[in-house]
Motif scaffolding. Structure first.
Motif, PDB file in Angstrom:
ATOM      1  N   SER A 241      -5.014   2.076  -4.805  1.00 44.89           N
ATOM      2  CA  SER A 241      -5.580   1.345  -3.679  1.00 44.89           C
ATOM      3  C   SER A 241      -5.709  -0.140  -4.006  1.00 44.89           C
ATOM      4  O   SER A 241      -5.369  -1.003  -3.182  1.00 44.89           O
TER       5      SER A 241
ATOM      6  N   GLU B 145      -3.992  -3.230  -2.048  1.00 45.11           N
ATOM      7  CA  GLU B 145      -4.852  -4.224  -1.393  1.00 45.11           C
ATOM      8  C   GLU B 145      -4.600  -5.636  -1.893  1.00 45.11           C
ATOM      9  O   GLU B 145      -4.765  -6.599  -1.163  1.00 45.11           O
TER      10      GLU B 145
ATOM     11  N   LYS C 271       0.832  -1.210   0.000  1.00 43.70           N
ATOM     12  CA  LYS C 271       0.000   0.000   0.000  1.00 43.70           C
ATOM     13  C   LYS C 271       0.864   1.257   0.000  1.00 43.70           C
ATOM     14  O   LYS C 271       0.588   2.224  -0.718  1.00 43.70           O
TER      15      LYS C 271
END
Length: 193
Positions: free
Chosen positions: A94, A98, A43
């Protein structure tokens, strides 16, 4: 034709929001344990790389618009098109973080970078066309080698994403490094106000 201040202010605001959205996706670990930080690496790396890309676009956008005295509707729409693609960077950033740089998320990230690059060239070419045969921007960018290499690198990254996402990330990082190296073509032309 009209002044450029509103489009510059709007673009600055959109880019600031993009960065804000990305940083809000970073969540602090719940425990004071180094292993928690290690788990955040995908991340954090995704954020840092995307922050660099947004900063590169902001910097180049500022330089590009410094050559324009006035703009037209085509330039406005081309700029809005660029902002659309840039606004998708937080989503792909993102998703990559993830999914620990999964194949599909890495490929989509490269696709968004490719579309941002194409959209930027559309804005650049719109300004050049509006400026005419004595275009300040055309003189400043010349053959635009970086601008021609980048889409090729993003396409290569997308292809490698199919079977080697780590290589894709190296390619995307390399393309960002290519653009971090200061580009003084426009500054040398003394267009700044």
């Amino acid at each position: 034709m009209f002044g450029k201040s509103r489009v510059e202010a709007f673009s600055d605001g959109v880019l600031a929001i993009i960065i804000t959205i990305m940083v809000l996706e970073l969540k602090a670990p719940h425990k004071a344990d180094i292993s928690e930080l290690t788990e955040l690496f995908p991340k954090f790396f995704s954020y840092v790389l995307s922050f660099i890309y947004v900063a590169i676009y902001w910097n180049n956008h500022h330089h590009m618009f410094s050559t324009a005295e006035r703009i037209n509707g085509k330039i406005l729409w081309a700029n809005t098109h660029l902002l659309f693609w840039l606004s998708l960077i937080p989503f792909t950033t993102s998703w990559m973080g993830e999914t620990n740089f999964s194949n599909i998320s890495t490929m989509l990230y490269g696709f968004i970078l490719l579309m941002c690059s194409i959209a930027y060239h559309i804005v650049q070419n719109s300004i050049i066309r509006q400026q005419g045969k004595n275009s300040k921007l055309k003189k400043a960018v010349g053959k635009d080698k970086k601008g021609l290499i980048s889409p090729f690198l993003y396409t290569l990254g997308i292809i490698f994403g199919i079977f080697a996402p780590a290589v894709s990330m190296i390619i995307y990082t390399g393309a960002a490094i290519l653009w971090i190296i200061p580009d003084t073509r426009i500054e040398k032309m003394n267009f700044f106000e």
